[in-house]
Design a protein around this motif. Sequence first.
Motif, PDB file in Angstrom:
ATOM      1  N   MET A  16       0.857  -1.179   0.000  1.00 49.82           N
ATOM      2  CA  MET A  16       0.000   0.000   0.000  1.00 49.82           C
ATOM      3  C   MET A  16       0.893   1.228   0.000  1.00 49.82           C
ATOM      4  O   MET A  16       1.901   1.274   0.720  1.00 49.82           O
ATOM      5  CB  MET A  16      -0.930  -0.004   1.216  1.00 49.82           C
ATOM      6  N   LYS A  17       0.536   2.214  -0.790  1.00 49.78           N
ATOM      7  CA  LYS A  17       1.350   3.414  -0.933  1.00 49.78           C
ATOM      8  C   LYS A  17       0.494   4.633  -0.614  1.00 49.78           C
ATOM      9  O   LYS A  17      -0.566   4.823  -1.205  1.00 49.78           O
ATOM     10  CB  LYS A  17       1.911   3.515  -2.347  1.00 49.78           C
ATOM     11  N   VAL A  18       0.971   5.454   0.351  1.00 48.87           N
ATOM     12  CA  VAL A  18       0.277   6.679   0.741  1.00 48.87           C
ATOM     13  C   VAL A  18       1.298   7.809   0.865  1.00 48.87           C
ATOM     14  O   VAL A  18       2.507   7.572   0.835  1.00 48.87           O
ATOM     15  CB  VAL A  18      -0.477   6.512   2.077  1.00 48.87           C
ATOM     16  N   GLN A  19       0.809   9.034   1.029  1.00 48.27           N
ATOM     17  CA  GLN A  19       1.682  10.176   1.301  1.00 48.27           C
ATOM     18  C   GLN A  19       1.868  10.315   2.807  1.00 48.27           C
ATOM     19  O   GLN A  19       0.879  10.246   3.563  1.00 48.27           O
ATOM     20  CB  GLN A  19       1.057  11.461   0.760  1.00 48.27           C
ATOM     21  N   PRO A  20       3.082  10.529   3.288  1.00 42.41           N
ATOM     22  CA  PRO A  20       3.271  10.723   4.731  1.00 42.41           C
ATOM     23  C   PRO A  20       2.547  11.962   5.247  1.00 42.41           C
ATOM     24  O   PRO A  20       2.045  11.968   6.368  1.00 42.41           O
ATOM     25  CB  PRO A  20       4.788  10.880   4.877  1.00 42.41           C
ATOM     26  N   GLU A  21       2.490  13.025   4.422  1.00 43.79           N
ATOM     27  CA  GLU A  21       1.874  14.269   4.868  1.00 43.79           C
ATOM     28  C   GLU A  21       1.261  14.996   3.681  1.00 43.79           C
ATOM     29  O   GLU A  21       1.820  15.016   2.585  1.00 43.79           O
ATOM     30  CB  GLU A  21       2.897  15.177   5.560  1.00 43.79           C
ATOM     31  N   VAL A  22       0.083  15.588   3.910  1.00 49.06           N
ATOM     32  CA  VAL A  22      -0.605  16.380   2.898  1.00 49.06           C
ATOM     33  C   VAL A  22      -1.027  17.687   3.556  1.00 49.06           C
ATOM     34  O   VAL A  22      -1.509  17.696   4.691  1.00 49.06           O
ATOM     35  CB  VAL A  22      -1.842  15.636   2.335  1.00 49.06           C
ATOM     36  N   GLN A 101     -10.811  21.459  11.698  1.00 48.41           N
ATOM     37  CA  GLN A 101     -10.994  20.229  12.467  1.00 48.41           C
ATOM     38  C   GLN A 101     -10.736  18.969  11.654  1.00 48.41           C
ATOM     39  O   GLN A 101     -10.711  17.858  12.204  1.00 48.41           O
ATOM     40  CB  GLN A 101     -12.393  20.172  13.090  1.00 48.41           C
ATOM     41  N   ASP A 102     -10.559  19.099  10.333  1.00 50.00           N
ATOM     42  CA  ASP A 102     -10.212  17.939   9.510  1.00 50.00           C
ATOM     43  C   ASP A 102      -8.749  17.542   9.666  1.00 50.00           C
ATOM     44  O   ASP A 102      -8.346  16.466   9.214  1.00 50.00           O
ATOM     45  CB  ASP A 102     -10.498  18.224   8.027  1.00 50.00           C
ATOM     46  N   GLY A 103      -7.957  18.406  10.254  1.00 49.46           N
ATOM     47  CA  GLY A 103      -6.551  18.071  10.445  1.00 49.46           C
ATOM     48  C   GLY A 103      -6.388  16.857  11.338  1.00 49.46           C
ATOM     49  O   GLY A 103      -7.149  16.649  12.284  1.00 49.46           O
ATOM     50  N   GLY A 104      -5.397  16.024  11.031  1.00 53.09           N
ATOM     51  CA  GLY A 104      -5.152  14.821  11.818  1.00 53.09           C
ATOM     52  C   GLY A 104      -4.582  13.724  10.953  1.00 53.09           C
ATOM     53  O   GLY A 104      -4.200  13.939   9.798  1.00 53.09           O
ATOM     54  N   ARG A 105      -4.517  12.518  11.512  1.00 44.30           N
ATOM     55  CA  ARG A 105      -3.922  11.392  10.793  1.00 44.30           C
ATOM     56  C   ARG A 105      -5.021  10.493  10.237  1.00 44.30           C
ATOM     57  O   ARG A 105      -5.959  10.120  10.943  1.00 44.30           O
ATOM     58  CB  ARG A 105      -2.981  10.592  11.708  1.00 44.30           C
ATOM     59  N   TYR A 106      -4.883  10.154   8.952  1.00 42.93           N
ATOM     60  CA  TYR A 106      -5.875   9.357   8.231  1.00 42.93           C
ATOM     61  C   TYR A 106      -5.273   8.010   7.826  1.00 42.93           C
ATOM     62  O   TYR A 106      -4.084   7.929   7.503  1.00 42.93           O
ATOM     63  CB  TYR A 106      -6.341  10.095   6.972  1.00 42.93           C
ATOM     64  N   TYR A 107      -6.139   6.996   7.816  1.00 44.66           N
ATOM     65  CA  TYR A 107      -5.708   5.643   7.490  1.00 44.66           C
ATOM     66  C   TYR A 107      -6.601   5.066   6.399  1.00 44.66           C
ATOM     67  O   TYR A 107      -7.828   5.174   6.466  1.00 44.66           O
ATOM     68  CB  TYR A 107      -5.758   4.752   8.725  1.00 44.66           C
ATOM     69  N   THR A 126      -1.565   8.944   6.906  1.00 46.80           N
ATOM     70  CA  THR A 126      -1.241  10.222   6.268  1.00 46.80           C
ATOM     71  C   THR A 126      -1.637  11.356   7.202  1.00 46.80           C
ATOM     72  O   THR A 126      -2.783  11.418   7.662  1.00 46.80           O
ATOM     73  CB  THR A 126      -1.992  10.382   4.938  1.00 46.80           C
ATOM     74  N   LEU A 127      -0.702  12.240   7.501  1.00 51.68           N
ATOM     75  CA  LEU A 127      -0.990  13.396   8.343  1.00 51.68           C
ATOM     76  C   LEU A 127      -1.513  14.526   7.468  1.00 51.68           C
ATOM     77  O   LEU A 127      -0.816  14.996   6.559  1.00 51.68           O
ATOM     78  CB  LEU A 127       0.263  13.841   9.088  1.00 51.68           C
TER      79      LEU A 127
END
Length: 271
Positions: A16-22, A101-107, A126-127
């Motif tokens: 699985m490939k994601v961005q560490p931070e957006v 409030q959408d800021g945070g870590r997503y999985y 992804t942060l």
Amino acid sequence: MDGKTAAIGRDDSWSMKVQPEVRAIEGYPVVLPCSFSHPNHTPHSSLLVEWRQGSTLLYHCTTHAGSPACEPAPHQDPRYRLEGNPREHDLSLRINSAALQDGGRYYCRVKLPGHKHASYEDKMGTLLRVEAPPRILSLSVEGSEESGFSALCEVEGSPLPDIQWISPDQLLKGVEVGWPLGQGSPSHHHTVSQLQNIHPGQQYTCSATNPLGREQATLYVLPPRREASPGTSTPPLLLLLSLSLGAKALLLGGLGVWVLQGRAPSGLSCR
């Protein structure tokens, strides 16, 4: 920013490939990239896609054999939708009108029904950082003639704005007092600055600045009115609130009124 690959579970044929931070700007859409690979998944396979923020499930949809779409769950929040095509191994999530409030870590998580070790999730996530220019939420005055008056400036923004107090001829030192009492839980996007010992007959400017812009609000504190003679009426005296804008700051405006009559109630607010 480079992506990262995570093989999750005991089956190393998964990846699985994601961005560490957006990073996102408040009010604009943002996409959180996520893609996966598995040799047993074909364009005709069914699968379940899930996205969560921390432990909160935000979005999930299911693809079915013979259907090109990923069908969202009933009552799904319309702000969230898949930007990618799961049948092409793209699970990217779009968030419309990002909020602080959408800021945070997503999985990102995917399940392949009928396959061994069929559930996989990126463990690092992804942060999402949502940024916003400063906003002065309120400017208020509290105290009395006996105890003295203080001005409070409540500010929101990300990165957290720096607050300065300015009189016509000098910079003044305020004190950060945190979150206003009775107004919810503390947030790292909010701060309140207090300017103590303000004086009627003076003006005071609260200036909030971060890399996205600047916003200012000015209090004009007029002296308390004198007691009127019997049978006469005296017009109320006003405290005026004005807002001025810096580059790239959002447009706000307002006018507040405060009457000083001997003793002023504490916590008077101009919003």
